[in-house]
Design a protein around this motif. Structure first.
Motif, short mmCIF file in Angstrom:
data_model
loop_
_atom_site.label_atom_id
_atom_site.label_comp_id
_atom_site.label_asym_id
_atom_site.label_seq_id
_atom_site.Cartn_x
_atom_site.Cartn_y
_atom_site.Cartn_z
N UNK A 33 68.98 -12.30 21.83
CA UNK A 33 70.01 -13.21 22.30
C UNK A 33 70.31 -14.31 21.29
N UNK A 67 63.14 -9.89 23.29
CA UNK A 67 64.30 -10.12 24.14
C UNK A 67 65.02 -11.41 23.77
N UNK A 94 62.34 -1.75 21.82
CA UNK A 94 63.34 -0.70 21.67
C UNK A 94 64.51 -0.94 22.62
N UNK A 95 64.22 -1.46 23.83
CA UNK A 95 65.31 -1.74 24.76
C UNK A 95 66.26 -2.79 24.23
N UNK A 96 65.68 -3.89 23.72
CA UNK A 96 66.52 -4.99 23.24
C UNK A 96 67.25 -4.60 21.96
N UNK A 98 58.07 -1.37 24.38
CA UNK A 98 59.12 -0.94 25.31
C UNK A 98 60.25 -1.96 25.35
N UNK A 99 59.89 -3.25 25.31
CA UNK A 99 60.95 -4.27 25.30
C UNK A 99 61.70 -4.27 23.97
N UNK A 120 68.75 -1.92 21.34
CA UNK A 120 69.95 -1.11 21.56
C UNK A 120 71.21 -1.94 21.32
N UNK A 121 71.22 -3.16 21.87
CA UNK A 121 72.41 -4.01 21.72
C UNK A 121 72.32 -4.90 20.49
N UNK A 134 56.88 -9.21 23.79
CA UNK A 134 57.96 -8.66 24.60
C UNK A 134 59.06 -9.69 24.82
N UNK A 135 58.64 -10.91 25.17
CA UNK A 135 59.64 -11.98 25.35
C UNK A 135 60.30 -12.32 24.03
#
Lengths: 192, 389
Positions: free
Chosen positions: A151, A147, A56-58, A53-54, A60-61, A143-144
């Protein structure tokens, strides 16, 4: 209602201790396989959705992270594979008795019989529980990782090392599980 | 107070991602869209607004300003706010309870501001279309609702009509109703008329106070890291409001001895690090010196106050508060599996928009000496990171 009021007959079970001690070693061994495989896969699945879940979310950008971070998912998948390996090893050790009678033969090796049953049950539980812990742990780190990688790409390798250590927890479980189950051999015929 | 407790918590480190993992990762991905140190460096070097526009095309704002032939601070602000609103609405559509309620809470503040803007504008007889232009897009109601707000008269009767016919259906209705109840109780005891303009400020401060308290109770009931991190942010927010209300009341009827303990004290939020010892002391403050003596008792505020009191003019108390807020909000991004980063994202983006407007205004007015006076977001050279520029 007190327990002695419900059951005073000698054919009734006298509590959980009796139920557990009267379970067949074959039953224990097969439960060992079930717990070992089932809990490992719970751990792996838990880790994968934590990471996924993390991820696919991360992504996106920062779309570049999407293939690289699949490695976190693979690490989680490894926990399931440990469970499968253990389940295969244990299943191969469960052997049917040769005699087809209703009772076990005279001179049956009860010590080895119970030893095998309990040993394989514990081996399965060792692998299952360590793999839940390992799977969740890899999942959170993964997950971390996703993310952080989104960055700053230089963080990926560093967090990957954390993940490897989390993944190693599952290996401890499988090593101990194999040792535990090593001496467990079901007797197939009575001692002479 | 008004918002029902969430049915479930946010989940802890091992379960947060079931519901909110995607949305959290999204907002953390959006964190990379903040202007970097070198972006600010290039922007502050610009001589004309055209240069600013060119520089911005290399940042995340490229799409927002792609259609602009020229640039002025107002246009830039509008484009940037629209971008933020689009992002926020996108986030809002990706969320489930209780995160969606949490995000709604962020918008209530803008709703309150919009209602107050409309009421204030109506009082000074400004055009409704012009006022609607100025409203923050995050706090919009339906068009018809927005247009009917300024038609009510500025009296206790008018406000209760406004509540009963319009605001009762909006999320900020409960705050308004609480304000009406409290002021009715209060009026019965004192029957004292407040000046109209002060009245609007009082309504606004009251509504914001209820909002902060409600929001605070909500994050407390969510528990976990969200309660810790958002609790801290909201507490500092409440303290900032209390200090600002006191500071702005000097020279207005609110500072009269009779009004201090009755009206002004009611505006202090019932949360925060200053509450209750600090706010009860603030209630008796009549001028800046006394305010300073109260704030000196609180280590984190004595530093802020000393900057204000030294009066070198380099930084206003607002700047110092902004700086402190940015520092606290950046901390929300330092830990994972909580909701604080959603609030922090909106507020930090607002700070970035303020920075952009400041830089463009300085360039427009040829005030290059002033151009460095903004609070940069996620700067590697921020004072609290302990590196030197």
């Amino acid at each position: 209602m007190s327990s002695d009021a419900t059951c005073s007959s000698e054919y009734c079970n006298q509590g959980w201790a009796e139920v557990l001690t009267h379970m067949s070693p074959y039953g224990y061994a097969n439960f060992g396989v079930a717990f070992g495989l089932g809990l490992s896969i719970v751990g792996a699945a838990w880790g994968i959705w934590l990471t996924g879940s993390s991820l696919v979310g991360a992504a996106v950008k920062a779309p570049r992270i999407r293939s690289k971070n699949l490695i976190s998912v693979i690490f989680c998948e490894a926990t399931a594979i440990y469970g499968v390996i253990m389940a295969i090893i244990l299943t191969n050790k469960i052997k049917e008795p040769e005699s087809a009678g209703y009772f076990l033969e005279e001179g049956w090796d009860y010590n080895g019989y119970y030893y095998a049953g309990y040993g394989m049950f514990s081996a399965g539980l060792s692998v299952g529980l360590t793999n839940i812990a390992s799977g969740v742990s890899v999942g959170i780190a993964g997950s971390s990782c996703a993310i952080a990688d989104a960055q700053d790409a230089s963080l990926f390798v560093k967090i990957l090392i954390v993940e490897i250590f989390a993944s190693a927890l599952g290996i401890f479980g499988i090593i101990v599980g194999i040792i535990q189950s090593n001496a467990c051999t079901f007797p197939t015929f009575a001692l002479q | 107070m008004t918002t029902p407790k969430p049915k479930e918590g946010t989940g802890d480190i091992a379960t947060f991602n079931i519901q909110h993992g995607f949305a959290e990762a999204l907002v953390r991905g959006m964190r990379s869209s903040f202007l970097q140190d070198q972006d600010y460096h290039h922007l502050t070097q610009c001589e004309t607004l055209d240069d600013v526009r060119l520089n911005l095309t290399e940042t995340d704002y490229a799409d927002s300003i792609a259609d602009f032939n020229s640039l002025n601070p107002t246009m830039l602000q509008k484009a940037a706010v629209d971008k933020l609103v689009t992002e926020f609405k996108y986030l809002r559509t990706q969320t489930v309870e209780p995160l969606s309620t949490f995000l709604d809470f962020i918008t209530y503040e803008y709703m309150i501001e919009n209602v107050m803007l409309l009421l204030k504008g109506a009082l000074s007889g400004r055009d409704i279309n012009e006022l609607l232009e100025q409203c923050h897009p995050l706090g919009m109601f339906k068009e018809s609702t927005m247009r009917s707000i300024p038609t009510f008269e500025n009296s206790a009767k008018g406000y209760s009509d406004l509540y009963q016919t319009v605001l009762v259906d909006t999320p900020v209705g409960p705050y308004f109703s609480k304000f009406l109840q409290e002021s009715a109780m209060h009026r019965g005891a004192h029957s004292r008329n407040v000046l109209e303009e002060v009245e609007i400020e009082i309504i606004k401060s009251s509504l914001i106070k209820y909002w902060i308290e409600d929001f605070y109770m909500f994050v407390e009931s969510l528990g976990g890291d969200t309660a810790t991190i958002m609790g801290d942010i909201l507490k500092t927010r409440a303290d900032t409001n209390a200090v600002n209300i006191t500071l702005n009341s000097f020279g207005t009827p609110l500072n009269e001895p009779a009004m201090r303990s009755s009206d002004r004290k009611r505006l202090y939020p019932a949360v925060g690090y200053l509450y209750p010892a600090g706010t009860s002391m603030l209630a008796d403050v009549s001028d800046e010196d006394e305010l300073g003596r109260v704030l000196e008792l609180f280590p984190s505020y004595s530093a802020i106050w000393s900057i204000h009191a030294s009066g070198t003019g380099d930084k206003s108390i607002d700047d110092v508060f902004y700086e402190r807020d940015v520092q606290a909000l950046e901390l929300a991004f330092e830990s994972q599996f909580h909701f604080g980063c959603f609030y922090a994202y909106v507020k930090l983006k607002e700070q970035e928009i303020r920075n952009l407007v400041w830089i463009t205004e300085c360039i427009l007015q040829q005030q290059k000496d002033e151009i460095e006076k903004f609070v940069q977001v996620f700067s590697n050279t921020a004072p609290w990171r302990g590196k030197t520029r």
